[in-house]
Design an enzyme around this catalytic site. Structure first.
Site, mmCIF file in Angstrom:
data_model
loop_
_atom_site.group_PDB
_atom_site.id
_atom_site.type_symbol
_atom_site.label_atom_id
_atom_site.label_comp_id
_atom_site.label_asym_id
_atom_site.label_seq_id
_atom_site.Cartn_x
_atom_site.Cartn_y
_atom_site.Cartn_z
ATOM 1 C CG ASP A 1 -18.217 38.868 -21.386
ATOM 2 O OD1 ASP A 1 -18.848 39.273 -22.381
ATOM 3 O OD2 ASP A 1 -18.502 39.191 -20.228
ATOM 4 C CB CYS B 1 -22.189 33.757 -24.256
ATOM 5 S SG CYS B 1 -21.476 32.141 -24.701
ATOM 6 C CG ASP B 2 -20.421 35.875 -20.114
ATOM 7 O OD1 ASP B 2 -20.527 34.715 -20.540
ATOM 8 O OD2 ASP B 2 -19.447 36.248 -19.448
ATOM 9 C CE LYS B 3 -21.602 40.856 -18.922
ATOM 10 N NZ LYS B 3 -20.732 39.703 -19.198
ATOM 11 C CB CYS C 1 -16.478 29.009 -20.875
ATOM 12 S SG CYS C 1 -15.773 29.916 -22.273
ATOM 13 C CD GLU D 1 -16.700 39.480 -17.297
ATOM 14 O OE1 GLU D 1 -15.822 38.768 -17.830
ATOM 15 O OE2 GLU D 1 -17.890 39.139 -17.215
ATOM 16 C CB SER E 1 -14.566 36.512 -15.629
ATOM 17 O OG SER E 1 -14.858 35.208 -16.064
#
Length: 557
Positions: free
Chosen positions: A78, A119-121, A191, A442, A468
């Site tokens: 992202d 990570c995110d998704k 992160c 985002e 985000s």
């Protein structure tokens, strides 16, 4: 065993021949065959090391008497996809990840599954697949990145995004910006703050589908590799006991996860992902549940971006389990919910301890009396909008602002960085929802620019897109219905007054009904931005952000 469908009997001799072509022995084929869904790649810092994590998982499976079979799936960074057309693909990738894991696990009937995201998704995509398949499964993530250091200050990726705004405002030099660029992200891992990746990793632990420690043990430690081995060992036991994800991820488990979400101050993206995951288990989570649980759950951790602490600090203080132990003291957690340990939440928490009350506040002395996230309603958001209230400056909790309207995230970011936004404004970014974007981009660049330019206490941002996990400030997203389907956000005009009332969970466009009706009569749906490829199909099938932005099937119509 489920894998007998592809390995047992005379008629499966050709199948066994293909396995043996890859070097599998008959002894290995006689054992449980366990899929290892590895999302390693060389474009995401949080995934660059996942091959090592997957190797540890496979070692654990072999130690416990199983046979691991690794396959891969995609992942989007992202941060690198931010602020250009690539961000349209991020949320949309979640469905492809879930589908790809389903495809591999149905085409090749594994006895169990270990999901290896970070990570995110990718995390919610794999959790969705686990619940959809409902075969014994466990999730083990790659772990958070350590904080970076610039001079004597601890920093992270969001520090760099915000520094761009500071540089544009003339408050830091190019040399200072370059120093942040070089040292903010010191190595592998998701992160370092409570951004979306770490939020979902922590919630997978709270949900019971990952082992204790999954959310917070740093990526670079031996403890992370040991946890991966334990996950590999544990999946073999889950198969033997036939413990399946839907037995773990119950209504009570989702309430536990949302409660932990509120105590930690997680990313607003959890409001998209948690309902989407629950849907795969046949559970309907209404947005109102987030407000209900937030109203009774104290905010116990002040983590980046809204506070000073990083995931490594949370881990050292006792991690997610210590947070849950604090919540249990007030009976805010269902102690009888089952977990992949084979034990209940209550049993898991018996040995947990909060070792640093400056990082995890005692429940008697929280940062805030309410949880980190709030759902706002009003004539501007009849189906709801989302804000991380724990990261909003007190000055912006209740304020009437002037609308500055932008039709895309790129235009808004340019306007902010060019100094066109003034105190008292509310930046409105529309046609960036699931259908309109498409992909619900985002908005970290514009929100970070607002903070970096010193406007965080004076400017709000409202969008039908999303944010985000690194966003802070009065950033209100997921405004539903979205502009592309004629939601009220499409009717805002430059200079309109908008009431942002986070204290009372309201979001109101201060325009009379007659004027709004006249505007609606003139409104026309815009032409689709994408007419071919995956995003064109996605825009056609995706549902509202208020329902998790999942894809609609024919039976859903």
């Amino acid at each position: 065993m489920r894998s007998d469908l592809m390995k047992k009997g005379v008629e499966k001799a050709p199948h066994r021949s293909l396995f043996k072509a890859m070097g599998y022995t008959q002894t290995e084929l006689d054992r449980p065959l366990i899929g290892v869904a590895n999302s390693a790649n060389e474009i995401i810092p949080g995934h660059i090391h996942l091959d090592k994590v997957a190797e540890a998982v496979k070692a654990g499976i072999r130690l416990a008497g199983g046979t691991p079979i690794e396959f891969s799936t995609i992942g989007v960074c992202d941060g690198i996809a931010m602020n250009h057309a690539g961000m349209r693909y991020s949320l949309a990738s979640r469905e492809l990840i879930a589908d790809s894991v389903e495809i591999m696990s149905m085409a090749h009937p594994f006895d169990g599954l270990v999901a290896v995201p970070n990570c995110d998704k990718i995390i919610p995509g794999m959790l969705m697949a686990m619940l959809r398949l409902d075969i014994p499964a466990i999730l083990i993530s790659g772990g958070p990145m350590l904080a970076g250091r610039a001079g004597h200050k601890q920093v992270d990726l969001v520090s760099v995004f915000e520094a761009v705004g500071s540089f544009k405002a003339g408050t830091i030099t190019m040399e200072e910006l370059e120093q942040l660029e070089d040292y903010a992200c010191p190595g592998c891992g998701s992160c370092a703050g409570m951004f979306t990746a770490n939020s979902m990793n922590c919630l997978s632990e709270a949900l019971g589908l990952a082992l204790p420690g999954n959310g917070t043990i740093p990526a670079v430690t031996g403890a992370r590799m040991r946890l991966a081995k334990l996950a590999g060992m544990r999946i073999v036991e889950l198969i033997k006991a036939d413990i399946r994800p839907r037995q773990i991820a119950t209504q009570k488990a989702f309430e536990n996860a949302i409660t932990v979400d509120m105590a930690l101050g997680c990313s607003t993206n959890t409001v998209l992902h948690v309902p989407a995951i629950a849907r795969e288990a046949g559970i309907d989570l209404d947005l109102g549940l987030f407000n209900t649980l937030s109203s009774r759950t104290p905010h116990l951790c002040s983590l980046r971006p809204g506070g000073p602490h990083f995931l490594e600090n949370l881990d050292q203080a006792g991690g997610v389990q210590a947070v849950m132990k604090e919540l249990l003291a007030r009976d805010l957690i269902h102690r009888d919910a089952m977990t992949v340990t084979g034990l209940t939440v209550g049993k898991n928490l018996e040995s947990s301890k909060n070792t640093d009350p400056t990082v995890i506040r005692p429940i008697s002395d929280p940062y805030h009396n309410e949880g980190g996230i709030a759902i706002l309603y009003g004539n501007l958001a009849p189906e709801g909008a989302v804000v991380k209230q724990s990261a909003v400056a007190p000055e912006m909790l209740q304020r009437t602002c002037r609308a500055r309207v932008f039709e895309s995230e790129t235009d808004a970011a340019g306007g902010i960085l060019d100094g066109k936004i003034k105190p008292g404004d509310v930046v409105v970014i529309r046609y960036e929802g699931p259908k309109g974007g498409p992909g619900m981009q985002e908005m970290l660049t514009p929100t970070a620019a607002i903070i970096g330019m010193g406007l965080g206490k004076d400017v709000a941002l409202i969008t039908d897109g999303r944010f985000s996990g690194g966003t802070q400030g009065a950033a209100i997203g997921h405004v539903s219905p979205e502009a592309a389907v004629g939601g009220p956000i499409a009717l805002i005009e430059e200079g309109d007054e908008i009431l942002v009332d986070i204290l009372n969970k309201r979001l109101e466009l201060m325009v009379d009904d007659a004027t709004l009706k006249a505007r609606r009569d003139k409104w026309k749906a815009p032409a689709p931005r994408m007419t071919q490829g995956y995003l064109a199909r996605y825009a056609h099938m995706v549902t509202s952000g208020s329902t998790g932005a999942v894809l609609r099937t024919e039976q859903d119509k």
